[in-house]
Structures are given as C-alpha cells and as structure tokens.
Design an enzyme around this catalytic site. Structure first.
Site: not given
Ligand code: AMP
Length: 581
Positions: A251, A341, A416, A422
């Site tokens: 990340k 990504f 989302r 994450k």
C-alpha cells in the site's frame, strides 16, 4: 423550460431542511424537465458548469461579479459593495438591487434554462487577454434579462455558493422517482455514473433513451471512472479468514491516479475525477513509452521516489507535486514513480468485469519495464503468517501497509467492499486508521484561542444511506496558529445562517458552515457518546473520536468521500476485537 422555473425550484429547496421534502421537490421538478435540458439542470443542481474532469470553471471572482451587478443595475460599485456588506450574500444583494430597478424594466424575453446555461458556459470558456472584461459584460447582459429572483441564483451559482444542500445520492434517487415512480432505478443510475463520472450525461441518456439504455454504459477512455475503494480489517488472520487465498500488494502512500491512454494522447485523473495531466509530465511521457497498448486505462499510486537511495519520500513530499506552477522544476527535483496496480480497459476490451487475477496478468503484459511506471509489488498467499510477514516488511520500508485483494473479484467502480482490504500500521493504544471528517462549523474559542477567533471545529462523517453528515467530534488540535487563522478565513466564506440541510447534529457551533472541507484526523480511539449523531439510533448512543487531532491540511476529497458511518461502526468493532485479543 424557463430558468425562472428552476429558480422557483431552488427557492423551495432552500426553504426546507427535510430530506424527504427535498427529494419530493426535486423529483416533481425533474418530471417537468425536457429531454434536452435535463443534463444542464443536473449540472446546476450539482453547482458545476461541467463535471470536474472537463477542467472548465466559470472563473469569476467576487470583484468581477460586483462589477457585473453594478453594470446590470446601474448602481455604483460602492452601492453594490455596501449592499453585499449589509446582506452578507452577493446573490441577495443582486436580488435587492434588481428589484428596485425592475419596477421600470420591461421584461422582453425571459431566458430558458438552456439559454442561461449557454451564456454561463460561454463565460467559463472565455479566457486569455481581455477575458475579465468580456466575462463581466456577458454576466451583466444576462442579469439585465432576468428577474430579481433568477439573478440571486445565477450570482450564487457563478460564485459557487448556491448551497442547496443536495448531494448526488438525492439527485439519483429523484431521477429514479421521476422516471419510474420509485427509487428502484437508483442502482442502475449509480452504476452508469460510477463508470463515467458525469451525472448530467447519465440523466440525458435516461431521459432520451429510457432505463434500458443505462445498461449500455461502459468504461470509456477519456471519461474518469469512480474508483474502487478498500474496506479494512484488523489483522492478516482476519483477512485470510474473510477472503481466503488472496493477492497482497504494497500500500503505497501517495496519490492515486488513473492513466487514460488514447493513442498518442494521455490524460491523468485524480481520485476526485479531476484532470491533473499537466501536473505529472514524467508520467505522461512514460505512459506513451511504457504502456504497450493503443488505448488503455491503468490505475496506480504515484509516489515521489529517490532512485539513489531506493527509498520513498514521505507523503508530504509527494503532495508538493500537486501544483499548477513550477511543474517542470518540481518534476526534476522529486520525480514520481507510478506503481501500477490495476488495468480497467485495453484496446476495445472492458476489463472491469474480469477477475483480479486476469486483470493483473494483463497489466503485467501491458507494462514495459522502465523507470517511471512499475508494477505494484505483490505476493499471493493463503497463509496468515506469510501475509503478516509481507505486511511487516512493508511497514519497515516506510509504506502504509498492504492491500489484500480477492482473487476472483471484478473491479467495482465507486464501491467500497471486501474485494479489497487494507491493513495499516497499528498504533499502540491508538486507532488503527485515520478518519476523514467534514467540517460543518466552528466554535470561537476561549482563552488563548479567542485571539484567533476559532477554537475548535465541529466534525462529521458521512451517512451514505441517508445522504447526511453526522457529528463525531469537536476537533481543536493539530494545526499551527497560522493555519487556524487561514482556516477560519476559509470557513467564513462558507458561513451559513442556520444548520445546513444535510447536517444532523445535536450540537450547535458558534458558526455553521457549508459541508465542504475534508480533513484527516488521528484519534486515540472510538468511544460511545450521547452527544454525537454518528451511529446514533433511537436510544442507542452515537460514536465519538477520543482526542482527535488534525493531520496535514485540507484533503482533495469531496464531503461525500469522507469516512462513512458504516466504516466507523466497523472500526469500532475492529477496535473491540483488537482490545480483546
Ligand atoms: P485509504 O485511502 O486509506 O482508504 O486506502 C485506499 C487507498 O490506498 C487507495 O485509494 C489508493 O490510493 C491507495 N493504494 C496504495 N497502494 C495501493 C494498491 N496496491 N492497491 C490499491 N490501492 C492502493
């Protein structure tokens, strides 16, 4: 339809603070709008002349608008200024001054919505030498043709101060109601909007071709896509339990960018769908050289990277690359690396429906090895320990942590969910993650702070189900004295006399402001609180942030991109689990 009818609709919206009433007013109005003007009506409701990615803004400062009002009303600049000072709103000032004049004015041809829109668009497109005077003349000309009421809303729109308090979710619900008589079309409308980021265009297609046509919306090079977002979990173990074997990527702590390559042309959009192409010349150049496709859409995180030491610069350095001036100098001093990504489109094929594995495989085939565009580092594992190790390694390298990705998940624009999870550094005894809050007002401050005229901010999170902002904290630390003053000045420009329509609060700050600015705050933990409305249901108390403090400065996020009530609820649960373990 006459612009006057839109002004009357705005007047009704302004008079209510009830969401349901707003929804009814808006859907009744949409029913009467013609097919070829609905897109313009939507842009007016969204307070923008065009979607942000088109990069077209009206570009008229207060002083210019004052001059236009003076010209249209025959009053001196001084009189306009005095009226503005007295009323605190240039829209109201123009209404009053025009009212006085219109006693003798014979209205010849009241303009339609389309005509008003065209003139405002012309103002926006007027640039270069002499443009200031041309813009003033165009606006003055328009103001002489309209009633006092219309002028009020035109002036507010031009200054970006319409403040109707309606968000995209309410507009989408109202569009659905107008077309099919209930909210059932909302998810289709939203899907189309997520793919093109242009609600005016979606509404136009819906009105002209009917609901079926919404299904035909596809990703398109040149139209920014509303980005997919990540959920959060507390540990590597939880991640594997939730999604099993997954890909974990570094990340990176930088700027999320979407790169659209259209043959020789490259456009770059931010996570807010703003066009940022001119800010990143090295990425534009690399996209032409390193993306092996004629047309492609690629997503990645851009980070300032020191090739000498092979180290990331901190986020504070990366963010300095978001600038309009001295771009070339800065790009030499702090060149960016784009860690790619995802791949959403390539040479005629929409990849958003494909599984992560397939998209990543195609991405790897598409990126030619080079200095500026690199692939995001990743591992694939179903072992919590291996995942944890990869996470620790990333923390050591100074990145934010990892994003775990479900191997079979499509790319869901604007969503989302647990397709992406994450995992960030955990601060001992502190929250696992920061919270992005929207400021809706401020308190004037006591003691030392009284001198600055601002002591604390009333901060909200977003309730995306209700399209409302709910309070979660009073934030009084984290800014320098200088920045407190700067913020108060900014907030005073968005001051409103009563609680904004979409704000749900039991607390009354000294000054209410329009929900506009988003800040990232760090806090020690989330606690239950009887005074805040975030997460409050019936007798159940809401949530509050303990010891909140601001990090950095205003974020490039829209109020609706702030942390949601749902996320806070999940973070609260996560915190409980961490404490228990
Ligand atoms: P957050 O902003 O904390 O919600 O985390 C999500 C953000 O992480 C995304 O919007 C990206 O900007 C950023 N990010 C960094 N690296 C990656 C990655 N490998 N995959 C997805 N997002 C990433």
């Amino acid at each position: 339809m006459l612009f006057l009818q839109l002004a009357e609709c705005f007047e009704k919206l302004e008079a209510t603070t009830k969401r349901l009433e707003m929804f009814n007013i808006l859907s009744d109005f949409f029913k009467k709008v013609e097919k070829d003007e609905i897109d313009k009506v939507i842009y007016f409701c969204e307070e923008q002349i065009m979607p942000p990615f088109k990069g077209i803004e009206i570009g008229m400062a207060e002083k210019m608008v004052e001059k236009a009002i003076s010209k249209a009303t025959g009053k001196s600049i001084k009189e306009v200024e005095e009226s503005y000072k007295k009323l605190g709103d240039l829209g109201l000032a123009s209404e009053q001054l025009l009212k006085k004049k219109q006693v003798t004015l014979i209205k010849l041809s009241p303009p339609s919505i389309k005509e008003v829109y065209e003139i405002l668009l012309k103002i926006a497109k007027t640039t270069g030498e002499g443009s200031v005077d041309k813009k003033i003349d165009l606006l003055a000309g328009l103001l002489t043709r309209v009633s006092a009421k219309e002028a009020k809303y035109i002036v507010r729109f031009v200054l970006g101060r319409l403040r109707l308090g309606i968000g995209d979710p309410t507009i989408m619900d109202s569009l659905s109601q107008a077309i099919v008589g209930d909210r059932s079309l909302r998810s289709e409308i939203e899907r189309a909007y997520n793919l093109c980021s242009d609600l005016g265009l979606v509404a136009k297609v819906l009105f002209e071709k009917g609901p079926k046509a919404l299904k035909q919306f596809k990703v398109q090079v040149g139209l920014p896509i509303r980005m997919a977002l990540a959920e959060r979990l507390a540990s590597a173990k939880e991640i594997i339990k939730k999604i099993g074997k997954c890909a974990a990527e570094t990340k990176y702590d930088g700027l999320r960018l979407a790169i659209h390559k259209d043959d020789g042309k490259v456009e770059i959009f931010s996570r807010n769908q703003e066009r940022m192409t001119h800010m990143f010349p090295e990425i534009v150049k690399a996209a032409k050289e390193q993306i092996k496709a004629n047309k492609a859409i690629i997503e990645g995180e851009a980070v300032a990277f020191n090739d000498e030491t092979n180290e990331f610069y901190p986020f504070q350095v990366t963010i300095t690359r978001k600038r309009k001036y001295e771009v070339a100098e800065r790009s030499k001093e702090f060149p960016l690396v784009l860690f790619a990504f995802d791949l959403l489109y390539k040479d005629g094929k929409d990849f958003t429906k494909e599984a992560y594995v397939k998209r990543r495989e195609e991405l790897e085939k598409t990126i030619k090895k080079g200095k500026t565009i690199r692939l995001a580092e990743k591992i694939v594992t179903d072992d919590p320990e291996e995942l944890e190790k990869f996470f620790e390694l990333n923390i050591e390298r100074g990145t934010e942590g990892i994003v775990a990705k479900r191997l079979d998940a499509p790319y869901q624009a604007g969503a989302r969910n647990f397709n992406w999870i994450k995992l960030k550094r955990s601060y001992k005894g502190e929250l696992q993650d920061t919270v992005d809050v929207v400021i809706v007002g401020y308190f004037k401050g006591k003691g030392l702070r009284a001198r600055l005229g601002i002591g604390a901010l009333l901060a909200c999170v977003y309730d995306d189900e209700e399209d409302t902002f709910k309070t979660i904290a009073k934030v009084g630390s984290g800014l320098s004295e200088e920045n407190w003053i700067k913020l108060r000045e900014l907030l005073d420009k968005t001051k409103v006399s009563k609680k904004p329509a979409r704000v749900d609060s039991l607390i009354k700050p000294d000054v209410w402001t329009e929900p506009k600015y988003v800040f990232t705050v760090m806090a020690d933990e989330i606690t239950h609180s009887p005074v805040h409305t975030a997460g409050r249901k019936g007798n159940k108390p809401g949530f509050a942030l303990r010891f909140p403090r601001i990090q950095g400065w205003i974020r490039d996020k829209k109020p609706e991109d702030a942390t949601t009530v749902k996320e806070i609820t999940e973070m609260f649960e996560m915190q409980k689990r961490v404490k228990e373990s």
